[in-house]
Write an enzyme that holds these catalytic residues in place. Structure first.
Site, PDB file in Angstrom:
ATOM      1  N   GLY A   7       0.842  -1.207   0.095  1.00 51.06           N
ATOM      2  CA  GLY A   7      -0.119   0.130  -0.154  1.00 51.06           C
ATOM      3  C   GLY A   7       0.711   1.460   0.006  1.00 51.06           C
ATOM      4  N   CYS A   8       0.258   2.327  -0.313  1.00 48.22           N
ATOM      5  CA  CYS A   8       1.274   3.578  -0.578  1.00 48.22           C
ATOM      6  C   CYS A   8       1.349   4.053   0.867  1.00 48.22           C
ATOM      7  CB  CYS A   8       0.249   4.719  -1.087  1.00 48.22           C
ATOM      8  SG  CYS A   8      -1.536   4.914  -0.524  1.00 48.22           S
ATOM      9  N   PHE A   9       0.647   4.102   1.952  1.00 49.95           N
ATOM     10  CA  PHE A   9       1.031   4.669   3.198  1.00 49.95           C
ATOM     11  C   PHE A   9       2.000   3.769   3.659  1.00 49.95           C
ATOM     12  CE2 PHE A   9      -3.385   6.715   3.385  1.00 49.95           C
ATOM     13  CZ  PHE A   9      -2.929   8.136   3.884  1.00 49.95           C
TER      14      PHE A   9
END
Length: 346
Positions: free
Chosen positions: A150-152
């Site tokens: 995921g990006c986070f």
């Protein structure tokens, strides 16, 4: 060298279109297949007009793909849908890089708890490799199924990995305070990303229950070998792309310094071409459109806190760019191939 034939399943969203922006610059691949269930029969450039004359390929439905004509497929599909594609085509020769959350966690039970959905392909969890190249390159190179992070978690984990690998012992939970642009919510219109709700506004969301919490926590455990508790809170910025994360750690060891922290991070990432250890706090415009993760670690003598600030482009290092980096490792290419973009600033 014959070019590898690449498919993008779900090409019309932000991540799919970012893959279409990056891959034509790659010397060793050819995008032969792009799909969309809702826009099949249209040219890609009709969906995204800025691609006119650049990517005029016709979109097809995913059940019309020619599996014999593919070496690797990027799944740019929502969670809950990617798992069905992986199940359907399990055993085919092409490799899969899944950009959804369907195979990032440790088990179907944990997936159900955080995604509130039963998983349809339990066997995939044993096969999937978590795809942060800076941390798991050896496993990625031999994998058939990559769970693109995921990006986070990408920005947060790269900001903590050197400390976790040192066996960092903490006196309190890790606090991760992250801010993201609206493209993180996807291309579909939702009240949260309407102009009237985003413009001149700033707010937190997903308190205590954001799905990336468990992804970060589980991966930190893999790196450190110890149970770690994190408090993760995302915020929505009135910008289109980028993630800035500020991470607070309370280590048991009190004799850190700015110099020793920088030395630790520089040594850990000395062979990581897309990680830059910065001399000042980074900004999201300084990584815009690129696969860089900029990191700034400091030690606060007054509080005894280690503070790490990271910046990434959520659509590139946080999604499509990292997926291409994983592809490069799978095919034993230089991992920077196709990813040498310079930040767009201002």
């Amino acid at each position: 060298m014959d070019k590898k034939k690449i498919g993008i399943i779900g090409a019309t969203g932000y991540t799919g279109s970012e893959l279409m922006r990056i891959l034509p610059q790659h010397p060793h691949v050819e995008v032969t297949t792009i799909t969309s269930e809702s826009r099949a029969g249209e040219k890609f450039s009709e969906v995204h007009p800025f691609f006119e004359g650049i990517a005029d390929q016709v979109l097809i439905k995913s059940d019309a793909i020619n599996v014999k004509d593919l070496d690797l497929v990027f799944l740019a599909l929502p969670h809950g849908i990617s798992m069905d594609f992986v199940k359907q085509y399990h055993g085919e020769k092409f490799k899969i890089i899944d950009l959804s959350g369907d195979f990032r966690l440790e088990s179907p039970d944990i997936y159900k708890k955080w995604y509130l959905k039963d998983h349809s392909f339990h066997e995939g969890f044993a096969e999937a490799v978590y795809g942060i190249p800076e941390l798991f390159s050896k496993e990625i190179k031999s994998a058939r199924l990559i769970a693109n992070p995921g990006c986070f978690p990408t920005g947060a984990l790269l900001g903590m990995a050197p400390l976790a690998a040192e066996g960092l012992r903490l006196e309190a939970p890790i606090i991760i305070d992250s801010k993201t642009g609206v493209t993180g919510a996807g291309v579909q219109s939702k009240p949260v990303n309407l102009f009237s709700n985003v413009h001149d506004n700033f707010k937190a969301y997903g308190l205590k229950s954001h799905r990336h919490t468990i992804e970060i926590q589980d991966t930190l455990k893999k790196i450190s070998g110890a149970n770690v508790t994190i408090q993760f809170t995302p915020h929505l910025l009135p910008v289109d792309r980028g993630i800035l994360s500020t991470i607070y750690l309370q280590p048991s060891k009190k004799n850190w310094s700015d110099k020793s922290l920088v030395a630790l991070f520089e040594d850990f990432y000395q062979e990581a071409p897309f990680v830059r250890i910065r001399k000042q706090p980074p900004a999201i415009k300084e990584v815009r459109g690129t696969n860089y993760c900029d990191i700034f670690p400091v030690f606060d003598d007054r509080t005894g806190m280690v503070i790490v600030i990271t910046a990434i482009d959520n659509l590139v290092k946080g999604a499509a760019g990292q997926a291409v980096q994983n592809m490069n490792l799978i095919f034993d290419w230089d991992e920077t191939q196709g990813l040498n973009q310079i930040p767009v600033h201002p």
